[in-house]
Design an enzyme around this catalytic site. Structure first.
Site, mmCIF file in Angstrom:
data_model
loop_
_atom_site.group_PDB
_atom_site.id
_atom_site.type_symbol
_atom_site.label_atom_id
_atom_site.label_comp_id
_atom_site.label_asym_id
_atom_site.label_seq_id
_atom_site.Cartn_x
_atom_site.Cartn_y
_atom_site.Cartn_z
ATOM 1 N N GLY A 29 0.803 -1.212 0.000
ATOM 2 C CA GLY A 29 0.000 0.000 0.000
ATOM 3 C C GLY A 29 0.836 1.261 0.000
ATOM 4 O O GLY A 29 2.069 1.225 0.054
ATOM 5 N N GLY A 82 0.259 -1.253 6.698
ATOM 6 C CA GLY A 82 -0.721 -0.224 6.986
ATOM 7 C C GLY A 82 -2.079 -0.824 7.300
ATOM 8 O O GLY A 82 -2.223 -2.035 7.478
ATOM 9 N N ASP A 84 -6.553 0.085 6.532
ATOM 10 C CA ASP A 84 -7.597 0.965 6.024
ATOM 11 C C ASP A 84 -8.417 1.540 7.169
ATOM 12 O O ASP A 84 -8.891 2.671 7.098
ATOM 13 C CB ASP A 84 -8.482 0.205 5.040
ATOM 14 N N GLU A 103 -1.135 -10.763 2.993
ATOM 15 C CA GLU A 103 -0.866 -9.955 4.182
ATOM 16 C C GLU A 103 -1.196 -10.743 5.445
ATOM 17 O O GLU A 103 -0.438 -10.717 6.424
ATOM 18 C CB GLU A 103 -1.690 -8.663 4.137
#
Length: 220
Positions: A29, A82, A84, A103
């Site tokens: 990301g 990261g 969201d 991930e």
């Protein structure tokens, strides 16, 4: 500071968790891209990286950082990625970039998960960001019906195929008050590979970039 500058600040702060000789797990990301770029500056100190996506692997390799196969290593001290959305219990929604399955695999192997994000990603309740669900293509219609049954509004991510050759549906309209339970429920739907809730394996450390600086928060 712009949002991108905040992302970069969180990413650079994560370099403090990279030790000499370490293999580093790397997520996917825009925020992680800043981490990869920062990692390039200390690449001589690390043994290599394990990537959660083909896109991150290409960026790592472009910087001359060795990308290792997860199956070839026995220990992964740290994974940096990261989110969201992330709540107060460090449960997350991830997968906006479509790499949620890999991930989740890398996060499961890692001893410590460092989440890097800007303050806009911290929420009281998960679900405003649509929840990504990776599905086997032949099961798309069935899985969508099941997602409607539990109160969601699934929307196929048009023109997108995951690194694993699967589809993504983004589920709108969920207010996720019990993320661990919902993560398990969704993964039990036949045809679902996994979903973007990272609740059973949440973050261990949150590096949250604010206008006042990067806050370091540790999971209870």
């Amino acid at each position: 500071m712009t949002q991108d500058e905040l992302k970069k600040a969180a990413a650079i702060a994560a370099l403090d968790y990279v030790e000499n000789g370490m293999i580093v797990g790397v997520g996917t990301g825009s925020t992680v891209n800043h981490f990869i770029d920062g990692l390039a500056g200390i690449k001589g100190r690390i043994a290599g990286a394990v990537s959660s996506s083909e896109a991150s692997a290409r960026r790592l390799q472009a910087h001359g950082i060795p990308v290792l196969d997860l199956n070839d290593i026995t220990d992964l001290p740290v994974y940096v990625d990261g989110a969201d959305e992330i709540d107060g219990g460090f449960c997350m929604i991830k997968g906006g970039g479509g790499a949620l399955t890999r991930e989740k695999i890398v996060a499961a192997v890692a001893r410590r998960f460092i989440c890097i994000c800007d303050a806009s990603k911290k929420v009281a309740c998960l679900g405003r960001f649509p929840l990504p669900v990776e599905i086997i293509p032949m099961a798309r219609a069935y899985v969508e019906r099941e997602l409607v049954r539990i109160g969601g509004r699934p929307e196929l991510r048009e023109g997108f195929v995951t690194d694993n050759g699967n589809l993504i549906v983004d589920v709108h309209g969920l207010m996720i008050t019990s993320p661990r339970a919902l993560e398990t429920e969704l993964n039990q739907i036949v045809g679902v590979v996994t979903n973007g809730l990272f609740a059973r394996r949440g973050a261990d450390v949150l590096l949250l970039a604010t206008l006042a600086g990067v806050e370091r928060q540790v999971a209870n």
